[in-house]
Design a protein around this motif. Structure first.
Motif, PDB file in Angstrom:
ATOM      1  N   ARG A  37       0.830  -1.211   0.000  1.00 25.77           N
ATOM      2  CA  ARG A  37       0.000   0.000   0.000  1.00 25.77           C
ATOM      3  C   ARG A  37       0.859   1.252   0.000  1.00 25.77           C
ATOM      4  NH1 ARG A  37      -3.970   2.862  -1.787  1.00 25.77           N
ATOM      5  NH2 ARG A  37      -5.035   4.160  -0.258  1.00 25.77           N
ATOM      6  N   ILE A  38       1.973   1.229   0.734  1.00 25.11           N
ATOM      7  CA  ILE A  38       2.890   2.370   0.762  1.00 25.11           C
ATOM      8  C   ILE A  38       3.445   2.631  -0.632  1.00 25.11           C
ATOM      9  CG2 ILE A  38       5.163   3.124   1.583  1.00 25.11           C
ATOM     10  CD1 ILE A  38       4.453   1.663   4.239  1.00 25.11           C
ATOM     11  N   GLY A  39       3.822   1.558  -1.330  1.00 26.23           N
ATOM     12  CA  GLY A  39       4.352   1.709  -2.681  1.00 26.23           C
ATOM     13  C   GLY A  39       3.334   2.324  -3.629  1.00 26.23           C
ATOM     14  N   ARG A  40       2.079   1.879  -3.531  1.00 27.68           N
ATOM     15  CA  ARG A  40       1.037   2.423  -4.408  1.00 27.68           C
ATOM     16  C   ARG A  40       0.770   3.889  -4.097  1.00 27.68           C
ATOM     17  NH1 ARG A  40      -1.225  -2.747  -3.356  1.00 27.68           N
ATOM     18  NH2 ARG A  40      -2.595  -1.892  -1.755  1.00 27.68           N
ATOM     19  N   LEU A  41       0.783   4.238  -2.820  1.00 26.64           N
ATOM     20  CA  LEU A  41       0.542   5.634  -2.458  1.00 26.64           C
ATOM     21  C   LEU A  41       1.685   6.535  -2.916  1.00 26.64           C
ATOM     22  CD1 LEU A  41      -1.069   5.316   1.082  1.00 26.64           C
ATOM     23  CD2 LEU A  41      -2.132   6.263  -0.976  1.00 26.64           C
ATOM     24  N   ARG A  42       2.905   6.047  -2.849  1.00 25.40           N
ATOM     25  CA  ARG A  42       4.033   6.848  -3.338  1.00 25.40           C
ATOM     26  C   ARG A  42       3.861   7.137  -4.829  1.00 25.40           C
ATOM     27  NH1 ARG A  42       8.301   7.996  -0.153  1.00 25.40           N
ATOM     28  NH2 ARG A  42       9.276   8.814  -2.029  1.00 25.40           N
ATOM     29  N   GLU A  43       3.439   6.141  -5.589  1.00 26.49           N
ATOM     30  CA  GLU A  43       3.210   6.339  -7.020  1.00 26.49           C
ATOM     31  C   GLU A  43       2.142   7.392  -7.266  1.00 26.49           C
ATOM     32  OE1 GLU A  43       2.213   2.569  -8.634  1.00 26.49           O
ATOM     33  OE2 GLU A  43       4.212   1.721  -8.384  1.00 26.49           O
ATOM     34  N   GLU A  44       1.215   7.491  -6.343  1.00 26.74           N
ATOM     35  CA  GLU A  44       0.134   8.461  -6.467  1.00 26.74           C
ATOM     36  C   GLU A  44       0.575   9.857  -6.036  1.00 26.74           C
ATOM     37  OE1 GLU A  44      -4.155   9.215  -4.222  1.00 26.74           O
ATOM     38  OE2 GLU A  44      -3.434   7.165  -4.533  1.00 26.74           O
ATOM     39  N   VAL A  45       1.383   9.929  -4.983  1.00 24.69           N
ATOM     40  CA  VAL A  45       1.706  11.218  -4.373  1.00 24.69           C
ATOM     41  C   VAL A  45       2.845  11.936  -5.094  1.00 24.69           C
ATOM     42  CG1 VAL A  45       2.572  12.327  -2.267  1.00 24.69           C
ATOM     43  CG2 VAL A  45       0.846  10.532  -2.117  1.00 24.69           C
ATOM     44  N   GLU A  46       3.853  11.206  -5.549  1.00 28.08           N
ATOM     45  CA  GLU A  46       5.041  11.853  -6.120  1.00 28.08           C
ATOM     46  C   GLU A  46       4.722  12.758  -7.311  1.00 28.08           C
ATOM     47  OE1 GLU A  46       7.604   8.553  -6.741  1.00 28.08           O
ATOM     48  OE2 GLU A  46       8.481   8.632  -4.712  1.00 28.08           O
ATOM     49  N   PRO A  47       3.861  12.339  -8.264  1.00 25.68           N
ATOM     50  CA  PRO A  47       3.525  13.273  -9.353  1.00 25.68           C
ATOM     51  C   PRO A  47       2.818  14.526  -8.852  1.00 25.68           C
ATOM     52  CG  PRO A  47       2.907  11.022  -9.930  1.00 25.68           C
ATOM     53  CD  PRO A  47       3.247  11.015  -8.476  1.00 25.68           C
ATOM     54  N   CYS A  48       1.973  14.372  -7.835  1.00 19.73           N
ATOM     55  CA  CYS A  48       1.255  15.531  -7.293  1.00 19.73           C
ATOM     56  C   CYS A  48       2.223  16.506  -6.630  1.00 19.73           C
ATOM     57  CB  CYS A  48       0.205  15.064  -6.281  1.00 19.73           C
ATOM     58  SG  CYS A  48      -1.051  13.958  -6.977  1.00 19.73           S
ATOM     59  N   GLN A  49       3.189  15.974  -5.903  1.00 19.52           N
ATOM     60  CA  GLN A  49       4.187  16.845  -5.275  1.00 19.52           C
ATOM     61  C   GLN A  49       4.964  17.608  -6.339  1.00 19.52           C
ATOM     62  OE1 GLN A  49       7.773  15.073  -3.842  1.00 19.52           O
ATOM     63  NE2 GLN A  49       7.892  16.404  -2.045  1.00 19.52           N
ATOM     64  N   TRP A  50       5.350  16.918  -7.407  1.00 14.59           N
ATOM     65  CA  TRP A  50       6.092  17.573  -8.491  1.00 14.59           C
ATOM     66  C   TRP A  50       5.267  18.704  -9.098  1.00 14.59           C
ATOM     67  CZ3 TRP A  50       5.376  18.744 -13.571  1.00 14.59           C
ATOM     68  CH2 TRP A  50       6.506  19.130 -14.296  1.00 14.59           C
ATOM     69  N   LEU A  51       3.977  18.481  -9.285  1.00 13.58           N
ATOM     70  CA  LEU A  51       3.117  19.507  -9.894  1.00 13.58           C
ATOM     71  C   LEU A  51       3.043  20.760  -9.028  1.00 13.58           C
ATOM     72  CD1 LEU A  51       0.223  17.239 -11.169  1.00 13.58           C
ATOM     73  CD2 LEU A  51       1.693  18.661 -12.613  1.00 13.58           C
ATOM     74  N   ILE A  52       2.904  20.582  -7.734  1.00 11.77           N
ATOM     75  CA  ILE A  52       2.855  21.748  -6.848  1.00 11.77           C
ATOM     76  C   ILE A  52       4.174  22.513  -6.907  1.00 11.77           C
ATOM     77  CG2 ILE A  52       2.650  22.522  -4.454  1.00 11.77           C
ATOM     78  CD1 ILE A  52       0.016  21.586  -5.616  1.00 11.77           C
ATOM     79  N   GLU A  53       5.284  21.783  -6.853  1.00 14.04           N
ATOM     80  CA  GLU A  53       6.596  22.444  -6.905  1.00 14.04           C
ATOM     81  C   GLU A  53       6.794  23.160  -8.236  1.00 14.04           C
ATOM     82  OE1 GLU A  53       9.309  19.292  -6.077  1.00 14.04           O
ATOM     83  OE2 GLU A  53       9.036  19.413  -3.893  1.00 14.04           O
ATOM     84  N   GLU A  54       6.354  22.547  -9.330  1.00  9.27           N
ATOM     85  CA  GLU A  54       6.474  23.181 -10.638  1.00  9.27           C
ATOM     86  C   GLU A  54       5.572  24.412 -10.716  1.00  9.27           C
ATOM     87  OE1 GLU A  54       7.666  23.954 -14.573  1.00  9.27           O
ATOM     88  OE2 GLU A  54       8.569  22.799 -12.928  1.00  9.27           O
ATOM     89  N   PHE A  55       4.391  24.318 -10.136  1.00 11.09           N
ATOM     90  CA  PHE A  55       3.485  25.472 -10.103  1.00 11.09           C
ATOM     91  C   PHE A  55       4.142  26.644  -9.374  1.00 11.09           C
ATOM     92  CE2 PHE A  55       0.173  28.073  -8.208  1.00 11.09           C
ATOM     93  CZ  PHE A  55      -0.697  28.276  -9.267  1.00 11.09           C
TER      94      PHE A  55
END
Length: 283
Positions: free
Chosen positions: A104-122
């Motif tokens: 479950r941790i692995g699946r959540l990381r796959e979900e969260v990492e792109p979102c974190q990148w988007l906020i930082e890029e924004f």
């Protein structure tokens, strides 16, 4: 027999084999009636049972703690606190031994990492002025982005009419998406935006996710096919993509099986593909 059943149930084949060996030794004619051997075997059995009780108690405690922490991670994700969510996942990964939690941790990381990148890029694009001329809609208000940082987004209402501040944690998924979609993104960035939408699919962004994935497939299916299959499987709640993967069909992405059956005029009813007439008879 009860000991063997408990050992097997809790996944200790080595201990089960040991207990079985001791039981066979006790039943052997050459050892039957040996009081010292019987007492030693009884003590070993008692120790194994005690050990299993301790391990079971620890696992139950770990399972409760893991569930509590994962619930906190879900809250962090829903409020766009992705950096904190990743730290929480790393902290849980460091202490958990349960396979279901590690998966479950692995699946959540796959979900969260792109979102974190988007906020930082924004924040990067907002900081260098690439987004200040791009608006956002909140209710009936059309606002212009003034500036943003890790804590909040600031909008100008009208020239000289003041500002409206919104913390990231206050934004709905749709409002956050409305901001993120205004960035200038390359293909990798657009795939991350599709991943953000997939994560927020229960909140109404499924169509936005599929639209962006269709666009990527149309541009370069060889490059994006496998990644689209993985993301669509996650979007559909599947452990892996269906046989043949996903294909474009009437403005959406469906499995090859679904496309073929729909082209035959079949409909899905109670998990089976049937004709419309058959569905009518069964209802």
């Amino acid at each position: 027999e009860q000991l063997l059943a408990r050992l097997s149930r809790f996944g200790y084949p080595w201990a089960a084999e040991k207990a079985d060996h001791l039981r066979q030794a006790a039943q052997a004619p050459s050892r039957a009636g040996n009081p010292e051997l019987s007492e030693a075997e009884r003590r070993v059995d008692d120790l194994l049972v005690l050990y299993l009780d301790v391990v079971q108690s620890r696992r139950e405690k770990e399972r409760r703690e893991g569930a509590r922490r994962l619930a906190q991670v879900e809250i962090l994700i829903s409020s766009h606190r992705y950096t904190e969510a990743l730290r929480a996942l790393d902290s849980l990964a460091a202490i958990t031994t349960l396979p279901e939690f590690r998966a479950r941790i692995g699946r959540l990381r796959e979900e969260v990492e792109p979102c974190q990148w988007l906020i930082e890029e924004f924040l990067r694009q907002a900081d260098d002025g690439r987004l200040t001329d791009r608006g956002a809609v909140f209710g009936d208000a059309q606002l212009s982005l003034s500036r943003a940082d890790a804590a909040q987004v600031v909008f100008a209402v009208n020239p000289g009419s003041g500002e409206i501040r919104r913390r990231w944690t206050e934004l709905t998924a749709a409002q956050a998406f409305d901001l993120l979609r205004r960035m200038k993104l390359d293909e990798d960035g657009r795939f991350r935006l599709a991943s953000f939408c997939a994560s927020a699919a229960p909140k109404g962004l499924r169509g936005e996710a599929i639209g962006r994935l269709l666009s990527l497939l149309k541009k370069d299916s060889a490059r994006w096919g496998e990644r689209v299959n993985l993301l669509m499987a996650r979007l559909d709640g599947l452990p892996q993509a269906p046989s043949g993967g996903y294909v474009a069909y009437k403005g959406s992405l469906v499995s090859v099986e679904e496309r073929d059956n729909r082209e035959k005029g079949l409909v899905l009813y109670l998990g089976k593909w049937v004709t419309k007439e058959e569905k009518g008879h069964r209802e």
